[in-house]
Design a protein around this motif. Sequence first.
Motif, short mmCIF file in Angstrom:
data_model
loop_
_atom_site.label_atom_id
_atom_site.label_comp_id
_atom_site.label_asym_id
_atom_site.label_seq_id
_atom_site.Cartn_x
_atom_site.Cartn_y
_atom_site.Cartn_z
N THR A 56 0.81 -1.22 0.00
CA THR A 56 0.00 0.00 0.00
C THR A 56 0.84 1.27 0.00
O THR A 56 0.30 2.36 0.21
CB THR A 56 -0.93 0.01 1.23
N GLY A 57 2.14 1.15 -0.23
CA GLY A 57 2.96 2.34 -0.44
C GLY A 57 4.13 2.52 0.49
O GLY A 57 4.96 3.41 0.25
N GLY A 58 4.24 1.74 1.55
CA GLY A 58 5.38 1.88 2.45
C GLY A 58 6.66 1.30 1.84
O GLY A 58 6.61 0.35 1.06
N ALA A 59 7.79 1.89 2.19
CA ALA A 59 9.07 1.38 1.69
C ALA A 59 9.43 0.08 2.39
O ALA A 59 9.01 -0.18 3.51
CB ALA A 59 10.17 2.42 1.90
N LEU A 60 10.23 -0.74 1.73
CA LEU A 60 10.69 -1.99 2.35
C LEU A 60 11.48 -1.71 3.63
O LEU A 60 11.44 -2.48 4.58
CB LEU A 60 11.53 -2.79 1.35
N SER A 61 12.22 -0.59 3.64
CA SER A 61 13.01 -0.26 4.83
C SER A 61 12.13 0.06 6.03
O SER A 61 12.57 -0.05 7.17
CB SER A 61 13.92 0.93 4.53
N LEU A 106 4.41 4.01 -10.85
CA LEU A 106 5.35 5.09 -10.62
C LEU A 106 6.10 4.86 -9.32
O LEU A 106 5.48 4.75 -8.25
CB LEU A 106 4.61 6.43 -10.58
N GLU A 107 7.41 4.79 -9.39
CA GLU A 107 8.26 4.56 -8.22
C GLU A 107 8.09 5.71 -7.23
O GLU A 107 8.03 6.88 -7.60
CB GLU A 107 9.72 4.46 -8.67
N ASP A 108 7.99 5.35 -5.95
CA ASP A 108 7.85 6.28 -4.83
C ASP A 108 6.50 6.98 -4.80
O ASP A 108 6.23 7.76 -3.88
CB ASP A 108 8.96 7.35 -4.83
N GLU A 109 5.66 6.74 -5.78
CA GLU A 109 4.32 7.34 -5.78
C GLU A 109 3.27 6.27 -5.54
O GLU A 109 2.37 6.44 -4.72
CB GLU A 109 4.06 8.06 -7.10
N LEU A 139 -4.87 -1.95 -5.99
CA LEU A 139 -3.47 -1.91 -5.56
C LEU A 139 -2.54 -1.82 -6.77
O LEU A 139 -2.90 -2.25 -7.88
CB LEU A 139 -3.15 -3.16 -4.75
N PRO A 140 -1.34 -1.26 -6.58
CA PRO A 140 -0.41 -1.12 -7.70
C PRO A 140 -0.14 -2.43 -8.42
O PRO A 140 -0.06 -2.46 -9.66
CB PRO A 140 0.86 -0.57 -7.03
N TYR A 141 0.03 -3.52 -7.68
CA TYR A 141 0.30 -4.80 -8.33
C TYR A 141 -0.84 -5.20 -9.24
O TYR A 141 -0.63 -5.70 -10.36
CB TYR A 141 0.54 -5.89 -7.29
N VAL A 142 -2.08 -4.99 -8.82
CA VAL A 142 -3.24 -5.38 -9.61
C VAL A 142 -3.33 -4.53 -10.88
O VAL A 142 -3.61 -5.04 -11.97
CB VAL A 142 -4.53 -5.24 -8.78
N CYS A 149 -3.94 2.53 -16.49
CA CYS A 149 -3.51 1.69 -15.37
C CYS A 149 -2.78 2.48 -14.29
O CYS A 149 -2.38 1.92 -13.28
CB CYS A 149 -2.61 0.56 -15.86
N HIS A 150 -2.61 3.79 -14.49
CA HIS A 150 -1.98 4.63 -13.48
C HIS A 150 -2.95 4.91 -12.34
O HIS A 150 -4.17 4.68 -12.47
CB HIS A 150 -1.50 5.95 -14.09
N ASN A 151 -2.42 5.44 -11.25
CA ASN A 151 -3.31 5.86 -10.17
C ASN A 151 -4.18 7.01 -10.67
O ASN A 151 -3.87 7.69 -11.64
CB ASN A 151 -2.51 6.25 -8.93
N ARG A 152 -5.27 7.25 -9.98
CA ARG A 152 -6.33 8.13 -10.51
C ARG A 152 -5.84 9.56 -10.74
O ARG A 152 -6.16 10.17 -11.76
CB ARG A 152 -7.50 8.12 -9.53
N SER A 153 -5.08 10.11 -9.80
CA SER A 153 -4.61 11.48 -9.96
C SER A 153 -3.65 11.60 -11.14
O SER A 153 -3.74 12.51 -11.96
CB SER A 153 -3.92 11.96 -8.68
N ARG A 154 -2.73 10.65 -11.25
CA ARG A 154 -1.78 10.66 -12.35
C ARG A 154 -2.47 10.38 -13.67
O ARG A 154 -2.06 10.87 -14.72
CB ARG A 154 -0.69 9.63 -12.09
#
Length: 796
Positions: free
Chosen positions: A129-134, A207-210, A384-387, A457-462
Amino acid sequence: MGTLEASGISLTASTNDANGGDRTNDNRAIHGTSESNIEIPTIAPNYVDITDIFSKETQKIKPGELAMSETFELVNAINALEMMDLKMDTGLLDMLSHDKEFDTKASRSARKVLGVMDELFAMEMSWHTGGALSQTVFTCLYIEQALNNFNGSVSSAHFGDESNDVPIPSDKDLESVFVHVVLREFVLGIIKTCDLSRRRLQCNEILEDEDIVTQTYSLDLMQFVPVADICTGLIDAISKMKQLRTETEIHHNQEASNLLGCIDGFISRLELRLMVIKALDSADDVPEKQIELLDGTGDLIRTVMSTHSLAEPLPVAFSIAIQGRLECGMPPRPKVETSFGDGIRILERLLSGMKDVLRVHDYGSLGDITAYFEEFAMRRPTELPYVRCQLFKRFLVNRKIVGKFSMRDAVIADITDLCCPSPALFAIDESHSCHQALEMFFTRAEVCFENLFSVMCHNRSRLRQRLCGVILDWDSLQVDSEHLESNHDMLEFSPLLSTDQRSGEEGLRALPLSSWVYFRKLQIMVWIVFMGFELDIYRLDEWPLMLWYGDYVLGVMDSHIARIEMVLEIMAALPPDSSTHSTKPRKSKKNKGKLASVVPPPSPQSIMRSRSWLAGLRSQMAAYKELCQGYMCFIAALVRAGCVRSFAVSQLDQSKKEFMAPELLYRLRLKPFSTIGVPEVPSFETYKRLSDLRDWQIDPLLDNAQITVNKARNMTDAWSKLKPEQQVNSKLVQESSAKMQQNLKRSCIGTNVAISVVRQMKLQPGSFGKENKLKISIQHDNFHPFFPILSVSTGN
């Protein structure tokens, strides 16, 4: 905060006096010092203890408040210090952490192992859902230890210490088995799941980081370890637990009962992880295989949820201090924590989304797929981004649509479904004078068509931002299509059709290529306009403007579809004689004396199929159009009551007139469409003239709003009852359209309720000024995204 100064001494000392004399030697003589390279102050400063002053001043500052001077700029915040925040000093954070005291190879109870597994699972869902692996998965000390020991083989990824001794669990020590068999295989499964997901997510649609952060901080997520090796380890662990359950069932006491519950929890979590890995690994396989895997996860998820109460948290197994040991240039950030219940819901969304995108294979036409993409992008919550990435990968497989036909075939099929031209248009040979120009058109159309589905397939805002760029490509393509169809040699594929069967007058050409491009361009314009309401881009006083412009674009689109329908109706009424579908016999320029070949007509079945699709589109556009008009009348009543500022005729503050003039705001809001050739953006004077409702009273405006909203609902009902029987397979478009129709009905009902509430308030012109203003809120949930509801209530 006061400025600290030395008593009686300037903070800036100078070695030269005002007369330019050298005072250094005099100072040395006074103090009896020998010559030295070390500069000695003229007079030793007297330092003042400001602890009390500092403490008193800091009490005036609230936590989170920034103490700064008037010259402090935003760029200075980069070097600013946040007091008492450990993340400002990575070394201090690592020194104060106690994770080095945590022994990953130590035995743990079954409940604590369950707790680690469930928290690690929730961390994985936080990453999706958007959190970094770190901040999620990599905060687990077991993950860190396994990856640190990993040297390329699965056996090396264990929880041993720096001596690299492989812990060998003993069957007599069950707690050791739980850690070094169950938890280890689960941890390796988490790592491989992240690897499979990350490889799929690294594409242009995400989109990476988004959308999601795929950075691994130079850690190897076992990319080259075969999935079969991970699955084998999970299967062995499952077998071991099943064997242990059989042995434990012999005992009949409370301890054995609790242990059996934990064992069932281990088995269900390992089996669920195994199924998820197989489902991700089969992402490109035939749909039937993946559906079978995804269907088997439902019962496992329920079992996992039922055994979660047995889990005992182990917070010391997670630490943000690990971030200080990653190859990351940023200071440590807090964990992105998700509850176990939310994690389960995210997993269910992920698996159901993966299953849903397989429906794209169940298409009847490209129009069906477009309707599905439109409904897919409108979903709340957003997929979700993967979907979203998986949808495009399923749609375009090895440069082929759903792995079956090329993008060229898709363009031709979409043109055929909409305009139903003669099949000869797509079969001209290289000897034709327009062959090269037609090939160039199709090449550009393929790129535009592929980019359209990719952007969706991008997020809605983008998505809205990218569509504003995509529309320019379609506008350019329309110019090319019109230029191509104006060629004399192309007129044989677009014969003149009589609009009056009795007189036989010629006056209408089909123009299938430009008609198709224009339709798709108008469709994109509709999406851009109405997504602004969905994303809360427009202020409430801008709603009348954008509703008016949306109604204008819908009217243009409805007229265009009506023209295509008229062409199809004339073609369907013509006799089956092929000569009536062609132009008059003419001589070819290339071969004088020879008559050009007769262009065969489209089949009656194709015409019927196109007319059926267009009927559904017109019903949808009509419902949108009526709802737009209802919203405009409703908001006009609120403007008359004085609770919404008028966009076009409001009195402006003279100091803001230069950059808040209505005409300037009009041009800025419609800027995405200003470079479009057709349809042109109406002038501001036209907008003022056509949208001026100042002479209307509030009650008639509310009456008209209610009438048009009811019409929109009736048209939505008519739209839902249409049955495109001529579709080869209409299941996909029917299911996607049904969701949009249901949400559109809710918007109609919600707007009717809001109108009724306002009607009961007995509003009068200007009755709600600044002192007594209506409270208006915008509600999006459970309504059509293009038409959120205005909830009206009296303010306190």
